[in-house]
Design an enzyme around this catalytic site. Structure first.
Site, PDB file in Angstrom:
ATOM      1  N   GLU A  63     -74.700 -25.953 -49.505  1.00  0.00           N
ATOM      2  CA  GLU A  63     -75.915 -25.131 -49.588  1.00  0.00           C
ATOM      3  C   GLU A  63     -76.592 -25.126 -48.211  1.00  0.00           C
ATOM      4  OE1 GLU A  63     -78.300 -26.572 -52.827  1.00  0.00           O
ATOM      5  OE2 GLU A  63     -76.741 -26.054 -54.297  1.00  0.00           O
TER       6      GLU A  63
ATOM      7  N   ILE B  34     -69.289 -20.196 -47.505  1.00  0.00           N
ATOM      8  CA  ILE B  34     -68.247 -20.236 -48.532  1.00  0.00           C
ATOM      9  C   ILE B  34     -67.066 -19.339 -48.126  1.00  0.00           C
ATOM     10  CG2 ILE B  34     -67.748 -19.921 -50.984  1.00  0.00           C
ATOM     11  CD1 ILE B  34     -69.864 -22.165 -50.181  1.00  0.00           C
TER      12      ILE B  34
ATOM     13  N   GLU C  87     -65.011 -29.597 -44.753  1.00  0.00           N
ATOM     14  CA  GLU C  87     -64.266 -30.584 -45.554  1.00  0.00           C
ATOM     15  C   GLU C  87     -64.562 -32.004 -45.094  1.00  0.00           C
ATOM     16  OE1 GLU C  87     -62.340 -29.933 -48.076  1.00  0.00           O
ATOM     17  OE2 GLU C  87     -62.199 -27.757 -47.925  1.00  0.00           O
TER      18      GLU C  87
ATOM     19  N   THR D 272     -67.297 -33.666 -42.115  1.00  0.00           N
ATOM     20  CA  THR D 272     -67.263 -33.619 -40.645  1.00  0.00           C
ATOM     21  C   THR D 272     -66.502 -34.841 -40.126  1.00  0.00           C
ATOM     22  OG1 THR D 272     -69.264 -34.925 -40.339  1.00  0.00           O
ATOM     23  CG2 THR D 272     -69.579 -32.540 -40.630  1.00  0.00           C
TER      24      THR D 272
ATOM     25  N   ASP E 211     -67.690 -37.060 -38.304  1.00  0.00           N
ATOM     26  CA  ASP E 211     -68.583 -38.219 -38.503  1.00  0.00           C
ATOM     27  C   ASP E 211     -68.469 -38.765 -39.920  1.00  0.00           C
ATOM     28  OD1 ASP E 211     -69.739 -37.993 -35.937  1.00  0.00           O
ATOM     29  OD2 ASP E 211     -71.197 -36.514 -36.657  1.00  0.00           O
TER      30      ASP E 211
HETATM   31  C1  LIG Z   1     -66.013 -21.697 -41.388  1.00  0.00           C
HETATM   32  C2  LIG Z   1     -66.517 -22.593 -42.452  1.00  0.00           C
HETATM   33  C3  LIG Z   1     -66.033 -22.491 -43.747  1.00  0.00           C
HETATM   34  C4  LIG Z   1     -66.538 -23.287 -44.776  1.00  0.00           C
HETATM   35  N1  LIG Z   1     -66.073 -23.127 -46.058  1.00  0.00           N
HETATM   36  C5  LIG Z   1     -66.698 -23.796 -47.080  1.00  0.00           C
HETATM   37  C6  LIG Z   1     -66.332 -23.520 -48.442  1.00  0.00           C
HETATM   38  O1  LIG Z   1     -65.419 -22.737 -48.723  1.00  0.00           O
HETATM   39  N2  LIG Z   1     -67.037 -24.135 -49.435  1.00  0.00           N
HETATM   40  C7  LIG Z   1     -68.049 -25.014 -49.178  1.00  0.00           C
HETATM   41  O2  LIG Z   1     -68.644 -25.524 -50.126  1.00  0.00           O
HETATM   42  N3  LIG Z   1     -68.398 -25.313 -47.888  1.00  0.00           N
HETATM   43  C8  LIG Z   1     -67.748 -24.715 -46.840  1.00  0.00           C
HETATM   44  N4  LIG Z   1     -68.112 -24.985 -45.532  1.00  0.00           N
HETATM   45  C9  LIG Z   1     -69.231 -25.884 -45.277  1.00  0.00           C
HETATM   46  C10 LIG Z   1     -68.840 -27.217 -44.668  1.00  0.00           C
HETATM   47  O3  LIG Z   1     -68.195 -28.011 -45.623  1.00  0.00           O
HETATM   48  C11 LIG Z   1     -70.121 -27.864 -44.101  1.00  0.00           C
HETATM   49  O4  LIG Z   1     -70.449 -27.134 -42.942  1.00  0.00           O
HETATM   50  C12 LIG Z   1     -69.937 -29.333 -43.792  1.00  0.00           C
HETATM   51  O5  LIG Z   1     -69.876 -30.084 -44.965  1.00  0.00           O
HETATM   52  C13 LIG Z   1     -71.094 -29.883 -42.916  1.00  0.00           C
HETATM   53  O6  LIG Z   1     -72.322 -29.517 -43.425  1.00  0.00           O
HETATM   54  P1  LIG Z   1     -73.423 -28.862 -42.453  1.00  0.00           P
HETATM   55  O7  LIG Z   1     -72.777 -27.758 -41.695  1.00  0.00           O
HETATM   56  O8  LIG Z   1     -74.597 -28.538 -43.293  1.00  0.00           O
HETATM   57  O9  LIG Z   1     -73.787 -29.967 -41.419  1.00  0.00           O
HETATM   58  P2  LIG Z   1     -74.790 -31.210 -41.636  1.00  0.00           P
HETATM   59  O10 LIG Z   1     -74.433 -31.959 -42.854  1.00  0.00           O
HETATM   60  O11 LIG Z   1     -76.191 -30.746 -41.477  1.00  0.00           O
HETATM   61  O12 LIG Z   1     -74.401 -32.104 -40.385  1.00  0.00           O
HETATM   62  C14 LIG Z   1     -74.853 -31.843 -39.061  1.00  0.00           C
HETATM   63  C15 LIG Z   1     -74.410 -32.993 -38.168  1.00  0.00           C
HETATM   64  O13 LIG Z   1     -74.970 -34.229 -38.628  1.00  0.00           O
HETATM   65  C16 LIG Z   1     -73.936 -35.166 -38.839  1.00  0.00           C
HETATM   66  N5  LIG Z   1     -74.285 -36.044 -39.956  1.00  0.00           N
HETATM   67  C17 LIG Z   1     -74.664 -35.702 -41.218  1.00  0.00           C
HETATM   68  N6  LIG Z   1     -74.871 -36.783 -41.951  1.00  0.00           N
HETATM   69  C18 LIG Z   1     -74.614 -37.864 -41.164  1.00  0.00           C
HETATM   70  C19 LIG Z   1     -74.631 -39.279 -41.342  1.00  0.00           C
HETATM   71  N7  LIG Z   1     -74.938 -39.848 -42.508  1.00  0.00           N
HETATM   72  N8  LIG Z   1     -74.319 -40.074 -40.282  1.00  0.00           N
HETATM   73  C20 LIG Z   1     -73.959 -39.517 -39.105  1.00  0.00           C
HETATM   74  N9  LIG Z   1     -73.920 -38.200 -38.860  1.00  0.00           N
HETATM   75  C21 LIG Z   1     -74.239 -37.383 -39.878  1.00  0.00           C
HETATM   76  C22 LIG Z   1     -72.704 -34.341 -39.148  1.00  0.00           C
HETATM   77  O14 LIG Z   1     -71.507 -35.065 -38.921  1.00  0.00           O
HETATM   78  C23 LIG Z   1     -72.893 -33.188 -38.189  1.00  0.00           C
HETATM   79  O15 LIG Z   1     -72.430 -33.535 -36.910  1.00  0.00           O
HETATM   80  C24 LIG Z   1     -67.557 -24.234 -44.481  1.00  0.00           C
HETATM   81  C25 LIG Z   1     -68.012 -24.382 -43.159  1.00  0.00           C
HETATM   82  C26 LIG Z   1     -67.496 -23.579 -42.164  1.00  0.00           C
HETATM   83  C27 LIG Z   1     -68.012 -23.746 -40.758  1.00  0.00           C
END
Ligand SMILES: Cc1cc2nc3c(=O)[nH]c(=O)nc-3n(C[C@H](O)[C@H](O)[C@H](O)COP(=O)(O)OP(=O)(O)OC[C@H]3O[C@@H](n4cnc5c(N)ncnc54)[C@H](O)[C@@H]3O)c2cc1C
Length: 397
Positions: free
Chosen positions: A146, A176, A376, A378, A380
């Site tokens: 989300e 997504i 899937e 990050t 991290d």
């Molecule tokens: C092209 C693309 C396709 C995608 N397809 C799908 C899909 O089909 N379905 C779906 O549900 N999602 C999908 N995603 C979403 C993807 O799974 C998320 O982007 C991912 O889980 C990271 O979430 P975020 O981008 O909100 O980053 P955030 O969670 O906000 O993270 C930002 C940064 O903070 C770091 N961070 C967060 N928490 C911690 C912690 N506890 N300790 C240290 N560092 C931390 C992260 O590693 C990252 O560097 C897709 C993303 C992309 C870019």
């Protein structure tokens, strides 16, 4: 003591397979790998740069991928190919040698949309959706992330309120893959009893999508937002077999497995492009492949490639034996994407200015891998999963 065997002098290994990993595959695995490799060379490579530039997914390839059995390839029954995890991994490897967008399509269809139906769906849901999804007639997507909940999806706000025999969904999902082209969305939402999976059909009133534009990564893949505004879903569309985060997390384990393999394909494509280029590009009177600094880059790329492939193969063998642990998937996803990205960057440097163009695959892969590094779980998050497994201490919050 074992006697020292006298053998003939070993053959020089192939530049893209310094550890002769090919010999560790059986005949069927090699056949599947070679079939998908040929498909990518003949059908994907000639068109993928244009799709990347235009920001379009090559939909025309879906039928052929379905015919090859690539959709839901590792699932048994319901029209799925029922092949081994290693075979599925090899297919992911070859698809991603073409483009991460193509592998993402197959991962989402098979591991994120079909797998939850296969694992947690009712018999009726399986019969209704899986055969058509395997044929590519129904495209699926997986809605977990989300806008405000990425790495920590358990905080999701999308909710489902039960009214009689209907759930009313409200909320939104972001990033997504396949969202805008999907006929069926597998959506995870908070119900009173916990997180549930909902099968939401395209066209359901209150369900809409919009595609995310201006991406600089995974351009040959559709990425969308999903919106639910009092979207009424019949209770029979709930996946009955799971409540809680175990549902989406088990799908992610499946998809991450494919990514660990897929990244080795992008890795290989970048290394091979740099190697070919370095052998023919002449500067200071000789091919740049003859300079020590360039050889060092190529040697590291080739070594990391086979290390990643060995990791993926052992992971696949464990999965086929029913012995794979999620932390092992994290080890391979994290390492293989990280090393593929490093190789893409080094390959780009070997190719000088030419490396930044779409004429060569390297910058395209490099940009794609930035998404693969993030989705899937990050890099991290996988580090934290491994850290927790080896120390027994959680550092997530
Ligand atoms: C092209 C693309 C396709 C995608 N397809 C799908 C899909 O089909 N379905 C779906 O549900 N999602 C999908 N995603 C979403 C993807 O799974 C998320 O982007 C991912 O889980 C990271 O979430 P975020 O981008 O909100 O980053 P955030 O969670 O906000 O993270 C930002 C940064 O903070 C770091 N961070 C967060 N928490 C911690 C912690 N506890 N300790 C240290 N560092 C931390 C992260 O590693 C990252 O560097 C897709 C993303 C992309 C870019």
């Amino acid at each position: 003591m074992t006697a020292h065997k006298t053998t003939t002098r070993p053959k020089m290994p192939a530049p893209s397979d310094l550890l002769n990993i090919d010999s560790m595959l059986d005949e069927e695995e090699r056949m599947i790998r070679d079939t998908v490799r040929r498909f990518v060379r003949e059908r994907v490579d000639p068109i993928i740069g244009e799709h990347f530039e235009a920001g379009t997914f090559p939909r025309e390839l879906i039928g052929e991928m379905a015919e090859m059995g690539l959709l839901g390839m590792h699932l048994e029954g319901y029209g799925c190919a029922g092949l081994s995890a290693v075979s599925y991994g090899l297919a992911c490897q070859e698809l991603e040698a073409g483009d991460s967008g193509l592998r993402s399509f197959v991962s989402v269809q098979g591991s994120l949309a079909m797998f939850p139906i296969w694992a947690f769906g009712s018999e009726e849901q399986k019969q209704r959706w899986l055969p058509r999804m395997a044929k590519g007639e129904v495209i699926g997507c997986f809605g977990l992330t989300e806008p405000d909940h990425g790495s920590d999806p358990s905080g999701m706000r999308t909710n489902a309120r039960l009214e009689g025999d209907t759930y009313v969904l409200n909320g939104s999902k972001m990033w997504i893959t396949n969202g805008g082209v999907a006929d069926l969305a597998v959506v995870w939402a908070k119900a009173e009893e916990g997180i549930r999976g909902f099968l939401v059909e395209k066209g359901t009133p209150g369900f809409s999508t919009s595609d995310i534009k201006h991406k600089l990564s995974l351009r040959a893949s559709v990425t969308s937002e999903l919106y639910f505004d009092n979207c009424r879903v019949p209770a029979e569309n709930v996946l009955p077999g799971v409540v809680g985060m175990r549902g989406p997390l088990s799908c992610l384990s499946e998809a991450r497995f494919g990514i660990a393999w897929g990244a080795t394909g992008a890795h290989r494509a970048c290394y091979e492009a740099a190697l070919e280029y370095a052998k023919s590009r002449v500067q200071f009177g000789k091919p740049i492949a003859g300079f020590q600094l360039v050889q060092q880059k190529l040697a590291i790329m080739a070594t990391e490639l086979v290390k990643s492939e060995l990791l993926a193969l052992q992971l696949g063998r464990l999965k086929d034996a029913g012995q794979v642990h999620p932390v092992q998937i994290s080890v391979a996803k994290r390492n293989n994407v990280r090393e593929a990205l490093k190789t893409a960057r080094e390959a780009r440097s070997v190719m000088g200015a030419n490396g930044i163009t779409l004429e060569y695959p390297v910058s395209r892969h490099m940009n794609n891998l930035e998404s693969v590094f993030t989705y899937e779980g990050t890099d991290d998050i996988h580090t934290l999963i491994i850290g927790q497994a080896i120390t027994g201490l959680s550092a997530f919050s």
